[in-house]
Enzyme design. Structure first.
Site, PDB file in Angstrom:
ATOM      1  N   GLU A 361       0.862  -1.180   0.000  1.00  0.00           N
ATOM      2  CA  GLU A 361       0.000   0.000   0.000  1.00  0.00           C
ATOM      3  C   GLU A 361       0.896   1.226   0.000  1.00  0.00           C
ATOM      4  O   GLU A 361       1.833   1.330   0.780  1.00  0.00           O
ATOM      5  CB  GLU A 361      -0.895  -0.032   1.237  1.00  0.00           C
ATOM      6  N   HIS A 362       0.607   2.175  -0.871  1.00  0.00           N
ATOM      7  CA  HIS A 362       1.551   3.211  -1.234  1.00  0.00           C
ATOM      8  C   HIS A 362       1.616   4.389  -0.265  1.00  0.00           C
ATOM      9  O   HIS A 362       2.607   5.118  -0.244  1.00  0.00           O
ATOM     10  CB  HIS A 362       1.190   3.739  -2.626  1.00  0.00           C
ATOM     11  N   SER A 363       0.585   4.630   0.525  1.00  0.00           N
ATOM     12  CA  SER A 363       0.520   5.915   1.226  1.00  0.00           C
ATOM     13  C   SER A 363       1.572   6.119   2.318  1.00  0.00           C
ATOM     14  O   SER A 363       2.063   7.237   2.470  1.00  0.00           O
ATOM     15  CB  SER A 363      -0.889   6.133   1.796  1.00  0.00           C
ATOM     16  N   CYS A 365       4.715   5.202   2.507  1.00  0.00           N
ATOM     17  CA  CYS A 365       6.048   5.468   1.974  1.00  0.00           C
ATOM     18  C   CYS A 365       6.083   5.092   0.503  1.00  0.00           C
ATOM     19  O   CYS A 365       5.229   4.347   0.029  1.00  0.00           O
ATOM     20  CB  CYS A 365       7.117   4.678   2.741  1.00  0.00           C
ATOM     21  N   ARG A 501       9.446  13.658   1.072  1.00  0.00           N
ATOM     22  CA  ARG A 501       8.788  12.574   0.352  1.00  0.00           C
ATOM     23  C   ARG A 501       9.160  12.674  -1.137  1.00  0.00           C
ATOM     24  O   ARG A 501      10.172  12.129  -1.535  1.00  0.00           O
ATOM     25  CB  ARG A 501       7.274  12.667   0.571  1.00  0.00           C
TER      26      ARG A 501
END
Length: 666
Positions: A361-363, A365, A501
């Site tokens: 799941e990308h959120s 990192c 980020r």
């Protein structure tokens, strides 16, 4: 990719030593951002003029006037509001307030393919080759599957322990630190669906339910397998294998009794608002049973999906070993989207043959952090001495789940995760299966292994930067494929800053456009083509440096827009301009990782339904591309695009060789 020990003569430093002194991410000067933005419009206006859409100079002057008006008017106020947000933020204005929500959690599309990334692990040399050639029959689990799953679990946990103790020497590169804060938080983490905007679970204490366990999925049943002791020590690898074997035995017994796993996990592959509604329904219909189940899932260290199949290789494949194509399909989605929990930050997937990969799941990192973890986990093949020949027993006094009798079996060290489902929810699950299968079937994901040359040749003979060189190849390939240019997204890491980020490298530029047009114009000489390539690469490298050092424009523009209050956006010509939106239509969305010698490939889905999502690994002698598009889009085709990439790289090699020869004569 990382260093357990410092170079000779250097002092050992804690893993996050440098993180503590990183500067804050700046709010860029408004004029600086506006000037750069206007420059990125020039290739779009050039194409517009070529297509009869108006004079470039007139259209550019119009935007320059709008930018001046914005700077002196509402833009000045928005900038000050954003600075106030930064002053009130503990770490930085972007990460603390906006990024995860706006980039991920407010997005309502299903996570499967659309948001989640995937990594394909290389083959484990300890597994006999005949296992890959003749895996267990469909529906059966494999002994080497369990052995590799146990070994990978131990290696992931070992890495986690080293991070927790800050024993990994902080590595760095010319563009900054490779390893940062999110490495602490990828374990024991899950995304939770909520109406309108999702949230992340909090990190549980070691003694909370599920916190010392991995979540094991097998034939759509969910189990908790404890892999850490009460003190947080990692269990012996042979013990982990024994517990996984017990889980598989329980699954097989359930199948023999005619039971079928209720695919609750497929609900996480659905539209986020639909999933949020179904999750809340499950909690209200059975607050005790279903709440406990969700708590275990969300608290668990990571997911381990044991697939009772190995997808066979297709009869043929284009520019990649055929088994890799099957590997992509299973890791990115599984054949039908089942036996997965898409909300977990890390999901290790092991097929019956022992072939393995990861989806995430990308959120929390970007894929860089998991790739570092995976690189460590698969660096060493299975150590057979870590396993016993026969069954093993749990260590006395280390039974974590007290002997609960479930299904006639006294479980020690593992337990079933039970759900209470009514008929309404069973119908919802069946409907979610259909929607997940539709997403899977529409995804045209593939790998391209280009082995004619790699970064060694690009640097030594081509005299170019490998990443920028690959980006120019993608620009050329896209135009050949589509017949037009597109705004292009390349990820720029801002890890030089505390809680940094990403920002955007706008690859499509005046210089990249000129390069592509030179390559497609037979009247242009090899020398001029080489000059155009070199100029485009220098321009791209400059944009990369600026985006990585807090001087990018896209995050800043997003922040300014978020500062607008009700009705303030009306009449702001700069933001209402159709070209403003077009400059962010990322029909070519790209990202490069490291050389990735231990990965068979990587990938993520296209951002635009009629575009391409491309992840690539530029090795010394081999460049690996993960390419995804949609079968439903009439204008895109992944296999066709692969051919264009190959043709472009071959053409560019010839240009570099001819250009070098001409330079030598001069």
């Amino acid at each position: 990719m990382f260093a357990l020990h410092p170079p000779a003569g250097q002092q050992r430093l804690p893993t996050f030593h440098h993180q503590r002194s990183l500067p804050r991410l700046p709010v860029p000067p408004l004029r600086q951002t506006l000037d750069k933005y206007l420059k990125t419009l020039e290739p779009l206006l050039d194409e517009g003029e070529l297509n009869g859409e108006g004079s470039k100079s007139e259209e550019l002057r119009k935007r320059e006037a709008w930018a001046d008006e914005f700077e002196k008017g509402i833009g000045k106020e928005l900038q000050e509001r954003l600075i106030d947000v930064d002053r009130a933020s503990q770490t930085n204005w972007l990460d603390d307030n906006f990024w995860i929500k706006k980039a991920y959690h407010e997005w309502r599309a299903p996570l499967i393919v659309n948001s989640n990334w995937w990594l394909l692990f290389h083959s484990d040399t300890s597994i006999p080759p005949n296992i890959a050639d003749s895996p267990p029959a469909p529906g059966e689990f494999g002994e080497w599957q369990l052995r590799r799953a146990a070994w990978l679990t131990m290696r992931f946990l070992d890495f986690k322990a080293k991070v927790d103790r800050e024993e990994i020497h902080p590595d760095s590169s010319r563009t900054g630190l490779w390893f940062n804060r999110p490495a602490r938080s990828v374990f024991n983490l899950s995304r939770i669906p909520k109406p309108g905007c999702d949230v992340l679970s909090r990190k549980p204490a070691l003694n909370e339910p599920g916190a010392r366990s991995i979540m094991v999925m097998a034939k759509d049943w969910v189990y908790m397998v404890e892999v850490l002791s009460r003190d947080g020590d990692i269990l012996e690898t042979r013990e982990i294998e024994a517990r996984l074997a017990e889980v598989v035995k329980d699954v097989e017994e359930r199948v023999k009794r005619g039971e079928k796993g209720e695919a609750v996990g497929v609900l996480s592959a659905d539209d986020r608002d639909v999933w949020a509604k179904n999750r809340e329904y499950l909690l209200t219909t059975s607050p005790d049973i279903n709440r406990r189940a969700f708590t275990l899932v969300e608290n668990s260290l990571f997911t381990l999906s044991l697939d009772a199949h190995t997808i066979p290789a297709p009869s043929s494949a284009n520019f990649v070993p055929a088994p890799i194509e099957a590997h992509v399909r299973n890791t990115a989605t599984s054949p039908d989207g089942l036996n997965r929990w898409y909300d977990k930050t890390l999901s290790v997937i092991v097929e019956s043959s022992g072939r393995a990969g990861m989806m995430g799941e990308h959120s929390p990192c970007d894929a860089l952090i998991p790739s570092i973890i995976v690189d460590y986990a698969i660096a060493e093949p299975i150590d057979l001495a870590s396993f016993s020949e026969g069954p093993t027993k749990s260590k006395a006094g280390d039974v974590i789940f007290d002997a609960e009798v479930q299904g006639g079996r006294a479980n020690k060290g593992w337990e079933r995760v039970e759900w209470e489902l009514d008929e309404k929810m069973k119908i919802e699950i069946e409907e979610a299966k259909g929607r997940a299968k539709a997403v899977v079937d529409d995804s045209d994901a593939s790998q391209l292994w280009y082995d004619e040359y790699g970064s060694n040749w690009i640097k030594k003979t081509g005299k170019q930067s490998p990443d920028a060189y690959v980006q120019m190849a993608l620009q050329l390939a896209f135009y050949k494929d589509q017949g037009f240019f597109s705004a292009t997204y390349e990820t720029a890491s801002t890890r030089l800053f505390a809680h940094g980020r990403t920002d955007v490298i706008r690859t499509y530029s005046t210089d990249s456009r000129a390069f592509v047009r030179a390559m497609l114009d037979p009247s242009v000489s090899a020398e001029d083509r080489y000059k155009a390539l070199s100029t485009a690469i220098l321009s791209h490298n400059a944009y990369t440096r600026e985006s990585s050092t807090g001087k990018g424009i896209d995050r800043h523009l997003m922040g300014l827009r978020l500062m607008l209050r009700d009705n303030e956006s009306e009449g702001v010509k700069l933001l209402e301009d159709p070209l403003f939106s077009k400059s962010q239509e990322w029909k070519l969305s790209t990202s490069g990782l490291s050389e990735g010698s231990r990965f068979h490939g990587t990938g993520f889905g296209t951002v635009w339904p009629d575009g391409y999502g491309i992840n690539y690994l530029t090795g010394g002698e081999l460049i690996k591309f993960g390419i995804e598009s949609k079968h439903s889009a009439p204008n895109t085709d992944t296999q066709r695009f692969k051919q264009h990439v190959v043709d472009s790289l071959r053409q560019m090699r010839q240009v570099c060789e001819d250009g070098a020869a001409l330079s030598a004569k001069l």
